[in-house]
Design a protein around this motif. Structure first.
Motif, PDB file in Angstrom:
ATOM      1  N   GLY A  12     -14.097  46.643   6.825  1.00  0.00           N
ATOM      2  CA  GLY A  12     -15.100  45.742   7.378  1.00  0.00           C
ATOM      3  C   GLY A  12     -15.446  44.638   6.405  1.00  0.00           C
ATOM      4  O   GLY A  12     -14.852  44.541   5.325  1.00  0.00           O
ATOM      5  N   LYS A  69     -18.584  44.045   1.212  1.00  0.00           N
ATOM      6  CA  LYS A  69     -19.897  44.226   0.605  1.00  0.00           C
ATOM      7  C   LYS A  69     -19.933  45.566  -0.111  1.00  0.00           C
ATOM      8  O   LYS A  69     -19.034  46.402   0.055  1.00  0.00           O
ATOM      9  N   TYR A 129     -23.603  55.398   7.202  1.00  0.00           N
ATOM     10  CA  TYR A 129     -22.908  54.156   7.535  1.00  0.00           C
ATOM     11  C   TYR A 129     -22.859  53.955   9.044  1.00  0.00           C
ATOM     12  O   TYR A 129     -22.484  54.860   9.803  1.00  0.00           O
ATOM     13  N   PRO A 164     -21.219  50.847  11.496  1.00  0.00           N
ATOM     14  CA  PRO A 164     -20.490  49.576  11.443  1.00  0.00           C
ATOM     15  C   PRO A 164     -21.191  48.485  12.228  1.00  0.00           C
ATOM     16  O   PRO A 164     -21.974  48.765  13.150  1.00  0.00           O
ATOM     17  N   ALA A 165     -20.929  47.232  11.853  1.00  0.00           N
ATOM     18  CA  ALA A 165     -21.432  46.096  12.619  1.00  0.00           C
ATOM     19  C   ALA A 165     -20.834  46.131  14.023  1.00  0.00           C
ATOM     20  O   ALA A 165     -19.751  46.680  14.253  1.00  0.00           O
ATOM     21  N   LYS A 166     -21.536  45.538  14.984  1.00  0.00           N
ATOM     22  CA  LYS A 166     -21.110  45.601  16.378  1.00  0.00           C
ATOM     23  C   LYS A 166     -19.744  44.974  16.611  1.00  0.00           C
ATOM     24  O   LYS A 166     -19.029  45.359  17.538  1.00  0.00           O
ATOM     25  N   ASP A 167     -19.373  43.974  15.773  1.00  0.00           N
ATOM     26  CA  ASP A 167     -18.083  43.312  15.979  1.00  0.00           C
ATOM     27  C   ASP A 167     -16.966  43.940  15.151  1.00  0.00           C
ATOM     28  O   ASP A 167     -15.863  43.406  15.088  1.00  0.00           O
ATOM     29  N   ASN A 168     -17.255  45.069  14.509  1.00  0.00           N
ATOM     30  CA  ASN A 168     -16.247  45.756  13.688  1.00  0.00           C
ATOM     31  C   ASN A 168     -15.710  46.960  14.452  1.00  0.00           C
ATOM     32  O   ASN A 168     -16.442  47.927  14.679  1.00  0.00           O
ATOM     33  N   TYR A 198     -16.330  55.108  15.149  1.00  0.00           N
ATOM     34  CA  TYR A 198     -16.960  55.357  13.853  1.00  0.00           C
ATOM     35  C   TYR A 198     -17.429  56.804  13.742  1.00  0.00           C
ATOM     36  O   TYR A 198     -17.586  57.504  14.744  1.00  0.00           O
TER      37      TYR A 198
END
Length: 358
Positions: free
Chosen positions: A98, A101, A109, A111-115, A177
């Motif tokens: 991803g 960072k 953890y 994940p971001a919505k677009d990952n 995820y």
């Protein structure tokens, strides 16, 4: 016509519906040396020529290759997890695919919505003991860039009088995820939200891969609690893609029909990288395809979060129509053959540049 340097050249103009078959160029050139033609009868020469003309006369179908987001393995999230003092108190580094960072602390953890990507790397909290497990790593490729390195390894967790477990972990990446923190080794798929929303119809999954099978490889079952078992043979790595059409009933149960399937397994070391490899998708009933991923039995169902926010099994109830539109896509690459806590320690697979072909 005869060529002064001893080469026979045949110029053939190909047209389709009154237009050149290849935009801007309607010329196909066939070169046959006189030596080659001596071994071809007139009929064989003409048959080869006609076949080539027919192939050239078919309009080329445009093909699109669309990379999956973060599928080039160039961006990674680095997590520093301080493990419990009872098991040594060391800091464990975990990696996720991803946007680049660094995260400090034992933070679950999400994940971001677009990952679209998840990994088998996980933060665990068993009987109050914090531990990290990592079997997927970023790794440099020869010539530049990075790949995902998936390896099968044994994770140990020992605290005298509290816990003593050895768990076999095949490194895996998948669309979806992990649900953290993991609190037990029971029913591992219930801790993975597998699959992402997807409504298109690709013809293939494309990627690069490399496999290394260790010498004197053994296949082991190690679920954490209880004795390890030595199994016959060796494990295999695998990559698969499935498209499902899912729906939810009034009680929150999720069902699915399989729209399309593609899977390959690799049981031997490769000679370096295999680049631009493709797994073709079979739409509809894929049970007649050798090595296919069969419908998933209910007791081994993958899980997903329903509209009520609860993790429930996705029950595959059959093959869908070949022209059906999917609702979800699941892509997975693994250093193991798909059975939980089963694998060959040291078996490693590298993957890179995931894309869908249309």
């Amino acid at each position: 016509r005869a060529h002064p340097k001893g080469v026979s050249v045949c110029y053939i103009h190909i047209r389709y519906n009154g237009r050149p078959a290849v935009t801007g160029k309607a010329l196909t050139i066939f070169l046959f040396t006189r030596d080659i033609m001596k071994y071809m009868s007139g009929k064989r020469y003409m048959a080869a020529l006609i076949a080539a003309v027919m192939a050239a006369g078919t309009p080329a179908i445009a093909e699109t290759v669309e990379p999956l987001k973060y599928g080039d393995m160039e961006q990674w999230i680095t997590r520093h997890i301080p493990e419990s003092g009872l098991i040594g108190g060391k800091t464990k580094t975990l990696y996720e695919i991803g946007p680049t960072k660094t995260v400090e602390g034992a933070v679950p953890y999400v994940p971001a919505k677009d990952n679209p990507w998840g990994t088998s790397n996980v933060l665990a909290k068993v009987v109050g003991i914090v531990k990290g497990s990592n079997a997927v790593f970023p790794d440099k490729r020869e010539g530049g860039g990075h790949a995902a390195k998936l390896t099968t390894l044994m994770e140990h967790c020992r605290a005298i009088g509290i816990v003593n477990i050895d768990v076999l972990v095949p490194g895996s990446i998948f669309t979806g995820y992990m649900i953290e923190p993991v609190k037990s080794t029971k029913n591992p798929y219930s801790k993975m939200d597998m699959g992402v929303p997807f409504t298109r119809r690709p013809k293939a999954l494309q990627f690069d891969y490399k496999v290394e099978m260790p010498t004197n490889a053994k296949k082991i079952y190690a679920p954490g609690f209880g004795k390890q078992k030595l199994l016959q043979g060796t494990d295999r790595t695998e990559v698969f893609i499935i498209l499902q059409r899912r729906w939810e009933d009034a009680d929150g149960n999720i069902y699915a029909k399989r729209v399309a399937t593609g899977r390959e397994r690799y049981g031997a070391s490769t000679k370096g990288w295999v680049n631009g490899h493709r797994i073709n998708l079979k739409y509809g009933d894929a049970s007649d395809v050798a090595g296919t991923l069969p419908l998933i039995p209910e007791e081994k169902s993958y899980y997903a979060r329903n509209s009520k926010g609860k993790m429930v099994p996705v029950k595959e109830v059959g093959w869908d129509d070949p022209d059906a539109t999917p609702t979800h896509m699941l892509v997975m690459a693994s250093a193991g053959g798909g059975s939980a806590y089963v694998g060959t320690p040291g078996l490693t697979m590298w993957v890179d540049n995931f894309a869908l072909v249309y």
